[in-house]
Design an enzyme around this catalytic site. Structure first.
Site, mmCIF file in Angstrom:
data_model
loop_
_atom_site.group_PDB
_atom_site.id
_atom_site.type_symbol
_atom_site.label_atom_id
_atom_site.label_comp_id
_atom_site.label_asym_id
_atom_site.label_seq_id
_atom_site.Cartn_x
_atom_site.Cartn_y
_atom_site.Cartn_z
ATOM 1 N N SER A 145 36.381 8.439 32.463
ATOM 2 C CA SER A 145 34.970 8.628 32.764
ATOM 3 C C SER A 145 34.700 10.108 32.926
ATOM 4 O O SER A 145 35.621 10.919 33.058
ATOM 5 C CB SER A 145 34.579 7.881 34.046
ATOM 6 O OG SER A 145 35.278 8.409 35.154
ATOM 7 N N GLY A 147 33.991 12.324 30.917
ATOM 8 C CA GLY A 147 34.540 13.199 29.893
ATOM 9 C C GLY A 147 36.011 13.524 30.043
ATOM 10 O O GLY A 147 36.553 14.318 29.266
ATOM 11 N N GLU A 253 24.254 4.368 25.388
ATOM 12 C CA GLU A 253 24.169 5.675 24.749
ATOM 13 C C GLU A 253 24.094 5.548 23.228
ATOM 14 O O GLU A 253 24.801 4.721 22.634
ATOM 15 C CB GLU A 253 25.372 6.537 25.131
ATOM 16 C CG GLU A 253 25.445 6.873 26.614
ATOM 17 C CD GLU A 253 26.637 7.735 26.944
ATOM 18 O OE1 GLU A 253 26.765 8.831 26.360
ATOM 19 O OE2 GLU A 253 27.471 7.313 27.773
ATOM 20 N N GLU A 266 28.198 4.334 23.345
ATOM 21 C CA GLU A 266 28.921 3.749 24.468
ATOM 22 C C GLU A 266 27.964 2.985 25.372
ATOM 23 O O GLU A 266 26.749 3.070 25.215
ATOM 24 C CB GLU A 266 29.644 4.837 25.282
ATOM 25 C CG GLU A 266 30.763 5.510 24.526
ATOM 26 C CD GLU A 266 31.582 6.440 25.411
ATOM 27 O OE1 GLU A 266 32.691 6.787 25.000
ATOM 28 O OE2 GLU A 266 31.111 6.822 26.506
ATOM 29 N N ASP A 273 24.989 8.426 34.910
ATOM 30 C CA ASP A 273 24.842 9.761 35.491
ATOM 31 C C ASP A 273 23.637 10.507 34.925
ATOM 32 O O ASP A 273 22.919 11.203 35.658
ATOM 33 C CB ASP A 273 26.122 10.589 35.338
ATOM 34 C CG ASP A 273 26.706 10.566 33.943
ATOM 35 O OD1 ASP A 273 26.041 10.082 33.004
ATOM 36 O OD2 ASP A 273 27.849 11.038 33.785
ATOM 37 N N THR A 274 23.353 10.343 33.633
ATOM 38 C CA THR A 274 22.185 11.021 33.063
ATOM 39 C C THR A 274 20.885 10.492 33.668
ATOM 40 O O THR A 274 19.862 11.174 33.659
ATOM 41 C CB THR A 274 22.134 10.851 31.538
ATOM 42 O OG1 THR A 274 21.983 9.464 31.211
ATOM 43 C CG2 THR A 274 23.395 11.386 30.874
ATOM 44 N N ARG A 352 31.720 17.795 39.728
ATOM 45 C CA ARG A 352 30.283 17.700 39.958
ATOM 46 C C ARG A 352 30.024 17.479 41.449
ATOM 47 O O ARG A 352 30.443 16.482 42.020
ATOM 48 C CB ARG A 352 29.733 16.541 39.124
ATOM 49 C CG ARG A 352 28.233 16.520 38.967
ATOM 50 C CD ARG A 352 27.832 15.626 37.814
ATOM 51 N NE ARG A 352 28.235 14.258 37.982
ATOM 52 C CZ ARG A 352 28.576 13.440 36.985
ATOM 53 N NH1 ARG A 352 28.575 13.893 35.747
ATOM 54 N NH2 ARG A 352 28.914 12.187 37.219
#
Length: 383
Positions: A145, A147, A253, A266, A273-274, A352
């Site tokens: 997850s 990335g 996505e 995906e 998160d976006t 993050r």
């Protein structure tokens, strides 16, 4: 019971508390963001099936809400058989815990348009897959997850480095990668899709986003998209969520190509998160409020776009066991802006740690709003 207690789980817990729910937040480490607002918490590895079932026996939850992929998901079938609601469903969580299952469902069973792909369990298989797909390509661990382990490979001299990076970034006990054709897309979007227990499937306005190394860096809503592309994306999202079954919000996505159309990329069976851009009040209901309502079976009469919004992440540049933050006053002095510090107890380089969200009236320049948001996020430093 929340399995995984990161920043998305924290906002979901807040939404649930506003609906009078009692929440137990679980994660592999103490003090995780969602634990800070939950009623109780449990600390155990999410891949420890015995520990998971012990927590279930202890708390006897009515609903189990996974927030991460790396969970001993086969145990959730047992929970579902016992009458516990799994969100969105045990099938959905199992299929989406690794990229192989969801890609096979989307491409082979449902016929959705995807990039060409191959799988590899060894370095030799990886080299063979690379030769079949061609350069450049994207490599991702089947389970990861944010990335982790994902990279773009431009030539044979990068294969070993990419393989090692994917192996290091893999989560759980699935040691396999997907080698994916690099799509020359014009933009990429997240289409937040809401499936309901007793209502029609609803869609939020598309969210545009920018990723670096497969991890979200900024997002904005509403993203520009043609009516034809939107219809295609909605049809794809409706088809795959129906096949996976259950009620909740899904982050679906897509890649958008002006010449080749819409590609399914995906899917996550949880807040995305976006979608943190919805914390800017871009919609009448944020993605977390939508998820809460869908999970509880409460009606969602409509989703409306209220204003433009942008988000930009705050990344740590240091390692720290007691992170502190500078520059917050600069962000709070800006108009139409919210600052969200996640409260993670430990900072790692590149982790993050927070997000800045900005908003403005519908019809205003999204480019200017995005620029403002990124500039403000850059002012916040982790010390």
């Amino acid at each position: 019971m929340l399995l995984g207690s990161g920043e998305l789980g924290k906002e979901f817990v807040i939404a649930c508390k506003r609906k009078g729910q009692y929440v137990v937040a679980c994660d592999a480490y103490a003090g995780a963001p969602a634990m800070q607002v939950a009623d109780e918490c449990e600390v155990f590895p999410m891949l420890d099936g015995d520990a998971l079932m012990a927590a279930v026996e202890k708390h006897k939850p009515d609903i189990i809400v996974p927030e991460i992929e790396a969970i001993r998901t086969e145990k959730l079938y047992d929970c579902e058989k016992r009458g516990i609601q799994v969100v969105p469903s045990a099938k959905a969580v199992n299929y989406t815990m690794n990229r192989k299952a969801i890609r096979e469902l989307a491409h082979r069973e449902l016929g959705l348009k995807t990039a060409n792909y191959r799988y590899a369990k060894t370095f030799d298989e990886f080299v063979e897959a690379a030769n079949e797909i061609g350069y450049p390509f994207i490599v991702k661990p089947l389970m990861s997850s944010s990335g982790h382990g994902q990279s773009k490979v431009d030539g044979p001299d990068e294969l070993q480095k990419a393989w090692d990076f994917a192996a290091k970034g893999a989560r759980g006990d699935i040691k396999e990668v997907i080698v994916e054709q690099f799509i020359k897309f014009d933009s990429e979007i997240t289409l937040l899709t809401v499936t309901q227990k007793n209502g029609q499937t609803l869609f939020c306005r598309p969210i545009g986003h920018v990723q670096k190394g497969g991890d979200y860096r900024e997002s904005y809503q509403p993203a520009a998209i043609s009516d034809e592309q939107l219809k295609t994306a909605q049809e794809m999202a409706a088809k795959v969520t129906a096949a996976l079954t259950g009620a909740g919000i899904w982050g679906v996505e897509f890649f958008l190509s002006n010449t080749d159309g819409v590609y399914f990329s995906e899917l996550s069976p949880r807040p995305h998160d976006t979608g943190m851009v919805t914390l800017a009040g871009t919609q009448n209901l944020s993605e977390f409020e939508l998820h809460c309502r869908a999970v509880l079976g409460l009606p969602i009469p409509e989703i409306t776009q209220e204003r433009n919004g942008a988000s930009a992440v705050i990344l740590s540049g240091v390692e720290s066991n007691q992170p502190e933050y500078g520059g917050m006053a600069d962000v709070c002095a800006a108009t139409n802006t919210y600052l969200r510090i996640f409260g993670k107890p430990v900072a790692h380089v590149g982790r993050r740690m927070g997000v800045v969200v900005c908003y403005d009236k519908l019809g205003t320049s999204l480019d200017e709003l995005r620029g403002k948001c990124k500039a403000l996020a850059a002012k916040v430093t982790v010390k």
